[in-house]
Write an enzyme that holds these catalytic residues in place. Sequence first.
Site, PDB file in Angstrom:
ATOM      1  N   SER A 113       0.830  -1.199   0.000  1.00  0.00           N
ATOM      2  CA  SER A 113       0.000   0.000   0.000  1.00  0.00           C
ATOM      3  C   SER A 113       0.866   1.249   0.000  1.00  0.00           C
ATOM      4  CB  SER A 113      -0.846   0.041   1.272  1.00  0.00           C
ATOM      5  OG  SER A 113      -1.582  -1.143   1.405  1.00  0.00           O
ATOM      6  N   HIS A 134      -1.210  -2.910  -7.050  1.00  0.00           N
ATOM      7  CA  HIS A 134      -1.935  -2.614  -5.804  1.00  0.00           C
ATOM      8  C   HIS A 134      -3.432  -2.857  -5.997  1.00  0.00           C
ATOM      9  CE1 HIS A 134      -2.990   0.684  -2.627  1.00  0.00           C
ATOM     10  NE2 HIS A 134      -3.072  -0.519  -2.118  1.00  0.00           N
TER      11      HIS A 134
HETATM   12  N1  LIG Z   1      -5.855  -4.780   3.892  1.00  0.00           N
HETATM   13  C1  LIG Z   1      -6.071  -3.960   2.872  1.00  0.00           C
HETATM   14  O1  LIG Z   1      -7.156  -3.371   2.726  1.00  0.00           O
HETATM   15  C2  LIG Z   1      -4.992  -3.754   1.839  1.00  0.00           C
HETATM   16  C3  LIG Z   1      -5.321  -3.141   0.620  1.00  0.00           C
HETATM   17  C4  LIG Z   1      -4.333  -3.013  -0.364  1.00  0.00           C
HETATM   18  C5  LIG Z   1      -3.055  -3.460  -0.112  1.00  0.00           C
HETATM   19  N2  LIG Z   1      -2.745  -4.029   1.091  1.00  0.00           N
HETATM   20  C6  LIG Z   1      -1.377  -4.524   1.306  1.00  0.00           C
HETATM   21  O2  LIG Z   1      -1.379  -5.925   1.134  1.00  0.00           O
HETATM   22  C7  LIG Z   1      -0.376  -6.520   1.980  1.00  0.00           C
HETATM   23  C8  LIG Z   1      -1.015  -7.572   2.854  1.00  0.00           C
HETATM   24  O3  LIG Z   1      -2.045  -6.999   3.616  1.00  0.00           O
HETATM   25  P1  LIG Z   1      -3.184  -7.899   4.305  1.00  0.00           P
HETATM   26  O4  LIG Z   1      -4.220  -6.947   4.743  1.00  0.00           O
HETATM   27  O5  LIG Z   1      -3.522  -9.041   3.417  1.00  0.00           O
HETATM   28  O6  LIG Z   1      -2.383  -8.427   5.593  1.00  0.00           O
HETATM   29  P2  LIG Z   1      -2.654  -9.761   6.467  1.00  0.00           P
HETATM   30  O7  LIG Z   1      -2.035  -9.494   7.784  1.00  0.00           O
HETATM   31  O8  LIG Z   1      -4.085 -10.163   6.382  1.00  0.00           O
HETATM   32  O9  LIG Z   1      -1.808 -10.885   5.687  1.00  0.00           O
HETATM   33  C9  LIG Z   1      -0.402 -10.903   5.607  1.00  0.00           C
HETATM   34  C10 LIG Z   1       0.042 -12.353   5.470  1.00  0.00           C
HETATM   35  O10 LIG Z   1       1.447 -12.371   5.189  1.00  0.00           O
HETATM   36  C11 LIG Z   1       2.002 -13.502   5.872  1.00  0.00           C
HETATM   37  N3  LIG Z   1       3.456 -13.323   5.978  1.00  0.00           N
HETATM   38  C12 LIG Z   1       4.126 -12.470   6.776  1.00  0.00           C
HETATM   39  N4  LIG Z   1       5.453 -12.582   6.550  1.00  0.00           N
HETATM   40  C13 LIG Z   1       5.620 -13.536   5.594  1.00  0.00           C
HETATM   41  C14 LIG Z   1       6.753 -14.106   4.932  1.00  0.00           C
HETATM   42  N5  LIG Z   1       7.994 -13.709   5.224  1.00  0.00           N
HETATM   43  N6  LIG Z   1       6.548 -15.054   4.004  1.00  0.00           N
HETATM   44  C15 LIG Z   1       5.283 -15.477   3.698  1.00  0.00           C
HETATM   45  N7  LIG Z   1       4.173 -14.972   4.293  1.00  0.00           N
HETATM   46  C16 LIG Z   1       4.343 -14.020   5.221  1.00  0.00           C
HETATM   47  C17 LIG Z   1       1.266 -13.523   7.198  1.00  0.00           C
HETATM   48  O11 LIG Z   1       1.360 -14.789   7.805  1.00  0.00           O
HETATM   49  C18 LIG Z   1      -0.163 -13.166   6.758  1.00  0.00           C
HETATM   50  O12 LIG Z   1      -0.916 -14.337   6.465  1.00  0.00           O
HETATM   51  C19 LIG Z   1       0.278  -5.358   2.736  1.00  0.00           C
HETATM   52  O13 LIG Z   1       1.416  -4.948   2.031  1.00  0.00           O
HETATM   53  C20 LIG Z   1      -0.807  -4.283   2.691  1.00  0.00           C
HETATM   54  O14 LIG Z   1      -0.265  -2.987   2.792  1.00  0.00           O
HETATM   55  C21 LIG Z   1      -3.698  -4.195   2.065  1.00  0.00           C
END
Ligand SMILES: NC(=O)c1ccc[n+]([C@@H]2O[C@H](COP(=O)([O-])OP(=O)(O)OC[C@H]3O[C@@H](n4cnc5c(N)ncnc54)[C@H](O)[C@@H]3O)[C@@H](O)[C@H]2O)c1
Length: 277
Positions: A113, A134
């Site tokens: 993000s 994204h």
């Molecule tokens: N939540 C949102 O609305 C949103 C929207 C757009 C972008 N994003 C981006 O997407 C990404 C993920 O966000 P999310 O909301 O899905 O988070 P989340 O916490 O739901 O999921 C993250 C996952 O990554 C895994 N993880 C962590 N370190 C790891 C590694 N070294 N190897 C493999 N897996 C690993 C965790 O176990 C977890 O399952 C972030 O960069 C966030 O900024 C989020």
Amino acid sequence: MTFERVLVVGAGQMGGGIAQVVAASGRAVFLHDEVPGAVERALAAMERSLAKLAEKGGVEPSEVLARVRPVEAIVDADLMIEAVVEDADVKRAIFREADTTLGAKAILASNTSSIPITSLAAATSRPERVIGMHFFNPVPVLKLVEVIRAVQTSDETAAAIVSLAEDLGKVPAEARDFPGFVSNRILMPFVNEAAYALMEGVAEPEAIDTIARLGFAHPMGPLALADLIGLDTCVSIMEVLHEGLGDPKYAPCPLLRQYVAAGRLGRKTGRGFYVYE
Ligand SMILES: NC(=O)c1ccc[n+]([C@@H]2O[C@H](COP(=O)([O-])OP(=O)(O)OC[C@H]3O[C@@H](n4cnc5c(N)ncnc54)[C@H](O)[C@@H]3O)[C@@H](O)[C@H]2O)c1
């Protein structure tokens, strides 16, 4: 470039959604997460989402799920889409590993993000093949994909990712690699200001969200949206804006930090600004 095999790293709310839309487009997906059980939880969430979409005439859930293969590590593919926690060091380590594991022609994309794509590109030996892709939450529903070019990204890479986004049924919009890109440069200060309004007792959460929904025609108010995004993610994005743009107006609201410290991360922990079942 058609990207027949796509590796999704991180099976949280975003990675699971991304895996689902890529598999629904007919491609083979490898889904990896370092936490045991995370991929299984993502598959269960996909099944529920696909069942709802099937009622509205979507594809057969079992066909889509059959294309998603859990993998224990980073494996070779034509494209990696990284969607792990919003932590620059963790993401850079994944990009370094993917750079050594995926074929030389593969593209490495991040769903970050806010973390600079340029710094992820610099961690690899193929910076021209690194890009931001994204997606928006919930991925199977929202159409936008913000495509972010690092300073080093080639025109070919950008064109291939724009065309893939279209093939997934999404609408790509291109942005350059400045803090927060376009979406979070605008959205996050709005969420942060709503948290300040709550902290200062200007209004209750319901009133703040009602004003945004009915006054600005937003589908969700900023506090409900923050709960959906995750308050930890919101704080991380504000920190990136604050540090990257150097303006105190981007400092994360203390109330957001306090909720994160209390483990009230939003929907994913059952409580944020609101309480969830
Ligand atoms: N939540 C949102 O609305 C949103 C929207 C757009 C972008 N994003 C981006 O997407 C990404 C993920 O966000 P999310 O909301 O899905 O988070 P989340 O916490 O739901 O999921 C993250 C996952 O990554 C895994 N993880 C962590 N370190 C790891 C590694 N070294 N190897 C493999 N897996 C690993 C965790 O176990 C977890 O399952 C972030 O960069 C966030 O900024 C989020």
